[in-house]
Motif scaffolding. Sequence first.
Motif, PDB file in Angstrom:
ATOM      1  N   ASN A   6     -12.730   1.163  -0.738  1.00 34.47           N
ATOM      2  CA  ASN A   6     -12.977   2.727  -0.485  1.00 34.47           C
ATOM      3  C   ASN A   6     -11.558   3.090  -0.141  1.00 34.47           C
ATOM      4  O   ASN A   6     -10.457   2.500   0.154  1.00 34.47           O
ATOM      5  CB  ASN A   6     -13.836   3.110   0.297  1.00 34.47           C
ATOM      6  CG  ASN A   6     -13.875   2.766   1.606  1.00 34.47           C
ATOM      7  OD1 ASN A   6     -12.942   3.185   2.384  1.00 34.47           O
ATOM      8  ND2 ASN A   6     -14.768   1.749   2.009  1.00 34.47           N
ATOM      9  N   THR A   7     -11.386   4.289  -0.243  1.00 36.79           N
ATOM     10  CA  THR A   7      -9.997   4.951  -0.004  1.00 36.79           C
ATOM     11  C   THR A   7      -9.856   5.528   1.749  1.00 36.79           C
ATOM     12  O   THR A   7      -8.898   5.911   2.056  1.00 36.79           O
ATOM     13  CB  THR A   7      -9.968   6.123  -0.655  1.00 36.79           C
ATOM     14  OG1 THR A   7     -10.952   7.203  -0.541  1.00 36.79           O
ATOM     15  CG2 THR A   7      -9.795   5.946  -2.189  1.00 36.79           C
ATOM     16  N   THR A   8     -10.807   5.169   2.336  1.00 35.41           N
ATOM     17  CA  THR A   8     -10.854   5.631   3.732  1.00 35.41           C
ATOM     18  C   THR A   8     -10.928   4.740   4.835  1.00 35.41           C
ATOM     19  O   THR A   8     -10.490   4.738   6.067  1.00 35.41           O
ATOM     20  CB  THR A   8     -11.781   6.612   4.097  1.00 35.41           C
ATOM     21  OG1 THR A   8     -13.162   5.782   3.689  1.00 35.41           O
ATOM     22  CG2 THR A   8     -11.885   7.704   2.972  1.00 35.41           C
ATOM     23  N   VAL A  29       0.797  -1.158   0.008  1.00 37.37           N
ATOM     24  CA  VAL A  29      -0.004  -0.162   0.113  1.00 37.37           C
ATOM     25  C   VAL A  29       0.947   1.307  -0.015  1.00 37.37           C
ATOM     26  O   VAL A  29       1.990   1.162   0.079  1.00 37.37           O
ATOM     27  CB  VAL A  29      -0.856  -0.035   1.174  1.00 37.37           C
ATOM     28  CG1 VAL A  29      -1.925  -1.107   1.112  1.00 37.37           C
ATOM     29  CG2 VAL A  29      -0.295   0.154   2.448  1.00 37.37           C
ATOM     30  N   TRP A  89      -8.160  -3.745   2.118  1.00 36.19           N
ATOM     31  CA  TRP A  89      -7.845  -2.529   2.265  1.00 36.19           C
ATOM     32  C   TRP A  89      -7.206  -1.856   0.890  1.00 36.19           C
ATOM     33  O   TRP A  89      -6.098  -2.364   0.937  1.00 36.19           O
ATOM     34  CB  TRP A  89      -7.078  -2.205   3.598  1.00 36.19           C
ATOM     35  CG  TRP A  89      -6.290  -1.210   3.701  1.00 36.19           C
ATOM     36  CD1 TRP A  89      -4.685  -0.982   3.717  1.00 36.19           C
ATOM     37  CD2 TRP A  89      -6.948   0.332   3.798  1.00 36.19           C
ATOM     38  NE1 TRP A  89      -4.386   0.464   3.974  1.00 36.19           N
ATOM     39  CE2 TRP A  89      -5.758   1.331   3.918  1.00 36.19           C
ATOM     40  CE3 TRP A  89      -8.178   0.895   3.840  1.00 36.19           C
ATOM     41  CZ2 TRP A  89      -5.812   2.724   4.089  1.00 36.19           C
ATOM     42  CZ3 TRP A  89      -8.149   2.230   3.671  1.00 36.19           C
ATOM     43  CH2 TRP A  89      -7.073   3.134   4.062  1.00 36.19           C
ATOM     44  N   TYR A  90      -7.700  -1.187   0.315  1.00 29.91           N
ATOM     45  CA  TYR A  90      -7.233  -0.736  -1.047  1.00 29.91           C
ATOM     46  C   TYR A  90      -5.781   0.015  -0.803  1.00 29.91           C
ATOM     47  O   TYR A  90      -4.952  -0.174  -1.574  1.00 29.91           O
ATOM     48  CB  TYR A  90      -8.078   0.236  -1.583  1.00 29.91           C
ATOM     49  CG  TYR A  90      -7.749   1.182  -2.702  1.00 29.91           C
ATOM     50  CD1 TYR A  90      -7.126   0.384  -4.084  1.00 29.91           C
ATOM     51  CD2 TYR A  90      -7.744   2.554  -2.869  1.00 29.91           C
ATOM     52  CE1 TYR A  90      -6.881   0.893  -5.049  1.00 29.91           C
ATOM     53  CE2 TYR A  90      -7.372   3.119  -4.063  1.00 29.91           C
ATOM     54  CZ  TYR A  90      -6.661   2.496  -5.188  1.00 29.91           C
ATOM     55  OH  TYR A  90      -6.479   3.176  -6.353  1.00 29.91           O
ATOM     56  N   SER A  92      -0.736   5.623   3.259  1.00 26.99           N
ATOM     57  CA  SER A  92      -2.099   4.887   3.527  1.00 26.99           C
ATOM     58  C   SER A  92      -1.742   3.636   4.408  1.00 26.99           C
ATOM     59  O   SER A  92      -2.481   2.855   4.336  1.00 26.99           O
ATOM     60  CB  SER A  92      -2.871   4.499   2.307  1.00 26.99           C
ATOM     61  OG  SER A  92      -3.007   5.639   1.535  1.00 26.99           O
ATOM     62  N   SER A 152      -5.928   6.203  -6.783  1.00 26.30           N
ATOM     63  CA  SER A 152      -7.082   6.690  -5.993  1.00 26.30           C
ATOM     64  C   SER A 152      -8.446   6.290  -6.588  1.00 26.30           C
ATOM     65  O   SER A 152      -9.637   7.148  -6.587  1.00 26.30           O
ATOM     66  CB  SER A 152      -6.920   8.250  -5.706  1.00 26.30           C
ATOM     67  OG  SER A 152      -5.859   8.546  -4.946  1.00 26.30           O
ATOM     68  N   LYS A 153      -8.457   5.112  -7.033  1.00 25.29           N
ATOM     69  CA  LYS A 153      -9.605   4.589  -7.785  1.00 25.29           C
ATOM     70  C   LYS A 153      -9.968   3.110  -7.219  1.00 25.29           C
ATOM     71  O   LYS A 153      -9.533   2.192  -8.134  1.00 25.29           O
ATOM     72  CB  LYS A 153      -9.515   4.518  -9.232  1.00 25.29           C
ATOM     73  CG  LYS A 153      -9.539   5.733  -9.870  1.00 25.29           C
ATOM     74  CD  LYS A 153      -9.582   6.131 -11.375  1.00 25.29           C
ATOM     75  CE  LYS A 153      -9.670   7.424 -11.928  1.00 25.29           C
ATOM     76  NZ  LYS A 153      -9.585   7.258 -13.574  1.00 25.29           N
ATOM     77  N   PRO A 154     -10.428   2.774  -6.019  1.00 23.00           N
ATOM     78  CA  PRO A 154     -10.606   1.495  -5.500  1.00 23.00           C
ATOM     79  C   PRO A 154     -11.856   0.639  -6.427  1.00 23.00           C
ATOM     80  O   PRO A 154     -12.557   1.332  -6.715  1.00 23.00           O
ATOM     81  CB  PRO A 154     -11.161   1.816  -4.067  1.00 23.00           C
ATOM     82  CG  PRO A 154     -11.688   2.993  -4.044  1.00 23.00           C
ATOM     83  CD  PRO A 154     -10.965   4.152  -4.961  1.00 23.00           C
ATOM     84  N   ASN A 180      -4.541   2.910  -1.762  1.00 20.39           N
ATOM     85  CA  ASN A 180      -4.136   3.301  -2.920  1.00 20.39           C
ATOM     86  C   ASN A 180      -2.728   2.730  -3.325  1.00 20.39           C
ATOM     87  O   ASN A 180      -1.784   3.493  -3.805  1.00 20.39           O
ATOM     88  CB  ASN A 180      -3.821   4.831  -2.686  1.00 20.39           C
ATOM     89  CG  ASN A 180      -3.867   5.775  -3.960  1.00 20.39           C
ATOM     90  OD1 ASN A 180      -4.399   5.449  -4.900  1.00 20.39           O
ATOM     91  ND2 ASN A 180      -3.165   7.005  -3.801  1.00 20.39           N
ATOM     92  N   TYR A 181      -2.538   1.566  -3.296  1.00 23.30           N
ATOM     93  CA  TYR A 181      -1.650   0.785  -3.690  1.00 23.30           C
ATOM     94  C   TYR A 181      -1.031   1.039  -5.168  1.00 23.30           C
ATOM     95  O   TYR A 181      -0.004   0.928  -5.317  1.00 23.30           O
ATOM     96  CB  TYR A 181      -1.708  -0.886  -3.540  1.00 23.30           C
ATOM     97  CG  TYR A 181      -2.429  -1.503  -4.713  1.00 23.30           C
ATOM     98  CD1 TYR A 181      -1.705  -1.724  -5.931  1.00 23.30           C
ATOM     99  CD2 TYR A 181      -3.967  -1.462  -4.623  1.00 23.30           C
ATOM    100  CE1 TYR A 181      -2.648  -2.393  -6.948  1.00 23.30           C
ATOM    101  CE2 TYR A 181      -4.719  -1.977  -5.809  1.00 23.30           C
ATOM    102  CZ  TYR A 181      -3.893  -2.431  -6.961  1.00 23.30           C
ATOM    103  OH  TYR A 181      -4.618  -2.966  -7.710  1.00 23.30           O
TER     104      TYR A 181
END
Length: 198
Positions: free
Chosen positions: A127-129, A57, A99-100, A61, A107-109, A102-103
């Motif tokens: 999602n990103t959060t 990741v 957990w995305y 993040s 920024s588009k999960p 933003n790897y």
Amino acid sequence: MIKVLFFAILLAQKAFSQDTWDWVRIDCGSDTSYKDSNGDTWDSDDDYIKTGDNKQVASTSSSDIEQLNTLRVFSEQSKNCYTIPTPTSTRYFMRAMFWYGNYDGHSKPPTFDLEFDGNKWATVVANTTSFTYYEMIYATKGDSISICLARTRDQEFPFIPRLESLPLPDDMYPQMRRDMAWFISYRYNYGADDRILG
């Protein structure tokens, strides 16, 4: 109320006090297996799947949950499957966490499907959060369970950071038929520090 809580505690103690040599914990995307700060062994996923690429990741993040900081992403095939051994019990508690982070820097999960033994388990909407997780209890049909990630949208690639499998005692949930899978609906936290059962 006290009797119900006491019964729930006894069930939990019985489930988690058994030998855990067949408890499978996979840190998806990790290059090596290791023991965490609790002494639990986390496997790399190389022995469970042959497709996909390991990723980290984004440093901005990173998660407090160690296993969420690596992931395996699947960009080649439409469906990719883990084979999880189920040697000792008829019922298994399964958990998949996402957990995305933003790897990929986009920024588009993605959104994709999670499946078990050819059946739909859930639609994962990353999602990103925050992270998300899915849990079920499943009566196995053989000596392994197939956990698959299936692409459902163009250019949105499935990924997974963490996958776990815990055998349950034979007499736990005896009313559960072998043609059933139970999915988490809600969970109450009676004073534990962690948000996730573990």
